[in-house]
Motif scaffolding. Structure first.
Motif, short mmCIF file in Angstrom:
data_model
loop_
_atom_site.label_atom_id
_atom_site.label_comp_id
_atom_site.label_asym_id
_atom_site.label_seq_id
_atom_site.Cartn_x
_atom_site.Cartn_y
_atom_site.Cartn_z
N PHE A 180 -0.80 16.59 3.17
CA PHE A 180 -2.01 17.05 3.84
C PHE A 180 -1.68 17.83 5.11
O PHE A 180 -0.62 17.74 5.64
N GLU A 207 0.78 3.23 -3.58
CA GLU A 207 -0.15 4.35 -3.64
C GLU A 207 0.56 5.66 -3.89
O GLU A 207 1.41 6.09 -3.14
N LYS A 248 -0.59 8.58 -3.87
CA LYS A 248 -1.27 9.77 -3.36
C LYS A 248 -0.27 10.70 -2.66
O LYS A 248 0.66 10.26 -2.00
N SER A 249 -0.50 11.96 -2.82
CA SER A 249 0.38 12.97 -2.23
C SER A 249 0.32 12.89 -0.70
O SER A 249 -0.71 12.63 -0.11
N VAL A 250 1.46 13.10 -0.08
CA VAL A 250 1.54 13.07 1.38
C VAL A 250 1.22 14.46 1.92
O VAL A 250 1.32 14.74 3.10
N GLU A 259 0.82 -1.21 0.00
CA GLU A 259 0.00 0.00 0.00
C GLU A 259 0.86 1.27 0.00
O GLU A 259 0.62 2.20 -0.74
N TYR A 260 1.86 1.26 0.87
CA TYR A 260 2.68 2.47 1.01
C TYR A 260 3.49 2.74 -0.23
O TYR A 260 3.64 3.85 -0.68
#
Lengths: 442, 442
Positions: free
Chosen positions: A442, A436, A438-440, A432-433
Motif C-alpha cells: 500500500f 494474513e 494480504k499484500s503489503v 495475524e501477521y
C-alpha cells in the motif's frame, strides 16, 4: 563503591559493611573511593558545609605497610595532592584532576553534585593508582594512609632540584623574581629567534612524537564529537520509540473500548503487542546507550591524557629554558670576568677591588654552574620521564582502544540481537501477521 | 511507473516500452500514472509552460470497453476531476486530491517538484480506482479514457438533484442567492436553538460514529506525530553512526600510516573493521528508515481519509439544512395561504385578487414540495453513502492497520537482525576481541 551517610564528619571511622570488594590486578593499589559522605560539617573558617569522601584502598605494594586502608578526604585534599604531584613528577603524564566546579557553592546542596564529584574523585584516584610511578609515590601514599582530617602532605619528599641552586646564587635579593624575569627574557629571545639559544631541543624523535600526539589529539577530538552525536541519537531514538509505543498503547485502548466484534478485540490485542514491542525496543535503546556512554568515555579519558602529556612537555620546555637561562648567565658572567681580568692586568700589581669583584664573580660562576648541572639533571630526568611515558602511552593506548572497541562492538551486537528478538518474537506470536496473506503493497 | 520524456506535448501518443506492468487485484482498474512528461509547452493563454503526465490504466471493468488506456493529463485536469467527483458523490468519502502547491510557479522548473507531483497524482488516482463506487464512475472513466489534450468531463452524469426544484420554485429572481440566504438564516436559527428546526439529525448511531471518528482522528494525529519523530531519530542515528564510522576510518588511516610494528598494523586493521561495521550499520539504519517512512505513511493517508469523511458529513449536514429550509418555507407558505383564505372567506363571493394569490401560492407550495422530496431523497442518499462508507472504513482501517503494523514489525525485525549480524560477524572475525583476555572494566 560509595554510599551516602548521615553521620558526623568528626567520626572518620571505618564502615566495614558498606564497602564492596573489587578485584583489580594485584600489582597495583586498588583504590575504591568507597562510602561517600556528603556529611555537612562546620569548619573553623566559618564556611558552612563541606563533604568528605570515604576512601578505601587495597594494595600489595610493600611500602604501604598494610593491604587495606580507609580514610576520609575532602575535595581540597585531592586538589592539594594533585598540586604536589605536579611539582614532584615533572615530565610524567600526571593524570588531570577533576575540575573545581565553578557552580560548586550553588550546587553544594545537590546530592547529584556530590555523587558526581565522588565518581570523579574515585576515577581520578584509580588513574593515579594505575600509574606505574605515581602509584608508588610518597604523596599518594600519604594521601591514602594518613589518618585524621587535617592532611599534611610530606614536604620532604620534594627532591626535585627545581632551581634551588639558582636561588642560592642570586642570594636573598628576590632571586626567584629575578630568575623569572631572566627566563622570560630568554624565552622572548628564543621566540624571536634573534639569538640562537645556547641549548636547543634537538631530540628529533621527541619532536616527532610531540607532533604525532598533536595530530592524534585532533583525531581523538573528532572521534569524541562523533561519539557524543551517536550517544545523543541513540538517546533520541530510544525515547521516540518509547513514545511511539505509548501512542500505540493509547490507540489500542481506544480500539478495545470501542470494539464490538471479537475480531476487533483480537486485532486490538495484536496492536497492543506492537505497542509493547516498541516500548521494549525503546528501553533497549536506552540501555544500549548508557553502555555506549561508558565505553566511549574512554575517548574523554584520552583527551585528559593528552592534557597531561602537554603539561609534561611544558615541564620539559621550561626545564630547558632554565638550562638556557643559566647558560646565558654563565656566558655573561665569564665575559665580565674576562673583561675585569683584562682591565686589571693592565694595572701592575692588580687592582684590589677588581680582584675582589673577580673572586665574587667566580664564586657566582661556581654556584651558577652547580645550578646549571642541577637544571641539566632535572631536564634530563624530565626527558627520560617524557620518553618512558610516551612509550607507555603507545602500549596502553593500543590496549585501551582495542578494549574499548571490543566492548563497543559486543554491546552493539548484543543489543541489536535483543532488539531483533523483540520484533521477531512478535512476528511469531502474532498469528495475524503470519497468516494474513494480504499484500503489503500500500 | 513514470519516466521523464523530452517530447512535445502535442504528441500525446503511447509509449509502450516505458511502462512496467503492475499486478493489482483484477476487479479494480489499475491506474498507473506512468511515463511522466515534464514537457514544457506553450498555452494559447500565454502561460509559458505546463506539464502533462502520461497515465496508463488497466482494468477489467466492462464499462470501459477495453483493458488498457494511455492518456496524457495536466494537473488542472486532476483538479477538475476532483471537483466534479465532489459534486456528484456527495456523502461518499471522496479521496482528497493533492494540493495545488502555492510555490508551483517558482518550482515549476524543478524536476523534483514535477516528480513529487507525479507521485501524488499517481497515488491519488489509485485511491480513486480503489474506491468501490468512484472507480465505476463516469467521471473517472472519462478522465482515464478520453483522448486528446482538452478534457471535457461529462456534464450529463450529474444526476444529483442538488436543489433543481428549489431553483424552479424560486423562479428567475436570483433563486440560488435567495435560497442561500434562507439556509443561512435557518442555520443561525438552528445554532441558537431558539426555534427547533422541523427536521433534525436523529440518527444516533451516525452521531456516535461521527464522535468516534473525531476521537480516532486525534489518536491518528498523535500517532503520526510520534511516527515522524521516530523517522527523524532513525535518520539521525543512521547519519551519526555513519559519521562515527568515518571518524574511525580516519583514525585507522592515521594509525596505519604511523604504524611501526606489525602488531600495530593488525590492530589498525581491527579498528578498520569496526569502522566498516559502523558505516554499514549507519547505512542499514538509513535503509530501515526509508522503509519505515513508507509504512508509517499509511497514517498520513488516514488523516486524508478523515478529511474526506468530514467533507462527507458536511454534505449530509448541508443536505439536511436544505430539507429544513424547504420545510420552514412550506410551513410559512401554508400559513400565508390559510390567512388569505380566512380573510377571503369573510368576503361574500370571494376576492378575485386574493383568490389568484392563493392559487399562485398553492402552485409554489407544490413546487416547493417537489423540491423538498428531491432534497429528502438527496439527504437519504447521502445518509446511505455515509453509512456504507463508515462500514467500509471500519473494515479497511483494520486491514490496513494490521498490514501497516505487520510491515513495520517485519521491517524492524529484519533490520535489527541485519545489524546484529554486522556486529556479530565482526566479533567473530576479529580474533583480537575474542582472544585478548583484558578486562573490559574501564
Amino acid at each position: 563503591m560509595m554510599k551516602y551517610e548521615n553521620q558526623d564528619d568528626g567520626d572518620a571511622g571505618l564502615h566495614e559493611s558498606q564497602d564492596e570488594m573489587e578485584s583489580l590486578p594485584l600489582d597495583e593499589p586498588s583504590v575504591v573511593s568507597g562510602g561517600a559522605t556528603p556529611t555537612p560539617g562546620r569548619e573553623p573558617t566559618g564556611r558552612t558545609t563541606f563533604y568528605t569522601y570515604l576512601i578505601t584502598m587495597r594494595t600489595n605494594i610493600q611500602g604501604f605497610g598494610g593491604s587495606e586502608f580507609i580514610v576520609r578526604r575532602r575535595f581540597r585534599d585531592v586538589v592539594a595532592l594533585s598540586e604536589r604531584l605536579s611539582e614532584t613528577h615533572r615530565g610524567f603524564f600526571v593524570p588531570v584532576r577533576p575540575d573545581k566546579s565553578v557552580v560548586e557553592s550553588q550546587m553544594m546542596q545537590s546530592e547529584q553534585f556530590v555523587e558526581q564529584r565522588r565518581a570523579q574523585v574515585e576515577k581520578y584516584l584509580n588513574k593515579l593508582a594505575a600509574h606505574p610511578v605515581i602509584r608508588r609515590s610518597e604523596e599518594l601514599r600519604a594521601f591514602l594512609i594518613t589518618r585524621g582530617r587535617v592532611l599534611q602532605l610530606p614536604k620532604s619528599v620534594d627532591v626535585s632540584p627545581k632551581q634551588p641552586s639558582v636561588v642560592a646564587a642570586e642570594g636573598r635579593t628576590g632571586g626567584d623574581l629575578m630568575r623569572m624575569f631572566k627566563e622570560l627574557r630568554q624565552s622572548v629571545v628564543n621566540d624571536w629567534g634573534r639569538v640562537k639559544p645556547l641549548v636547543v631541543e634537538e631530540d628529533k624523535e621527541f619532536l616527532e612524537r610531540k607532533e604525532w600526539l598533536l595530530e592524534f589529539e585532533q583525531q581523538l577530538s573528532n572521534l569524541s564529537q562523533q561519539a557524543e552525536a551517536l550517544v545523543k541519537a541513540q538517546q533520541d531514538i530510544g525515547e521516540t520509540m518509547g513514545e511511539l509505543g505509548l501512542a500505540f498503547v493509547k490507540l489500542t485502548k481506544f480500539e478495545t473500548d470501542e470494539a464490538v466484534f471479537n475480531s476487533q478485540r483480537v486485532r486490538a490485542a495484536d496492536m497492543k503487542n506492537v505497542a509493547t514491542a516498541a516500548v521494549k525496543s525503546g528501553r533497549l535503546y536506552r540501555e544500549l546507550n548508557s553502555q555506549t556512554v561508558k565505553h566511549l568515555d574512554k575517548l574523554h579519558d584520552y583527551l585528559g591524557v593528552m592534557l597531561a602529556a602537554n603539561t609534561a612537555f611544558s615541564d620539559r620546555s621550561s626545564a630547558l629554558l632554565t638550562v638556557q637561562t643559566l647558560s646565558t648567565e654563565l656566558t655573561s658572567l665569564k665575559s665580565r670576568i674576562e673583561k675585569l681580568e683584562a682591565a686589571s692586568s693592565k694595572i701592575f700589581g692588580g687592582d684590589r677591588s677588581r680582584m675582589r669583584k673577580i673572586e665574587e664573580l667566580k664564586e657566582t660562576v661556581r654556584l651558577t654552574e652547580d645550578a646549571k648541572s642541577s637544571a641539566v639533571r632535572e631536564y634530563e630526568g624530565i626527558k627520560e620521564h617524557n620518553r618512558s611515558e610516551l612509550e607507555r602511552l603507545d602500549k596502553e593506548r593500543h590496549d585501551d582502544f582495542m578494549c574499548m572497541l571490543r566492548a563497543f562492538v559486543l554491546n552493539q551486537a548484543g543489543y541489536a540481537e535483543k532488539m531483533a528478538n523483540v520484533w521477531e518474537k512478535l512476528t511469531e506470536e502474532t498469528g495475524e501477521y503470519a497468516r494474513e496473506g494480504k499484500s503489503v503493497n500500500f
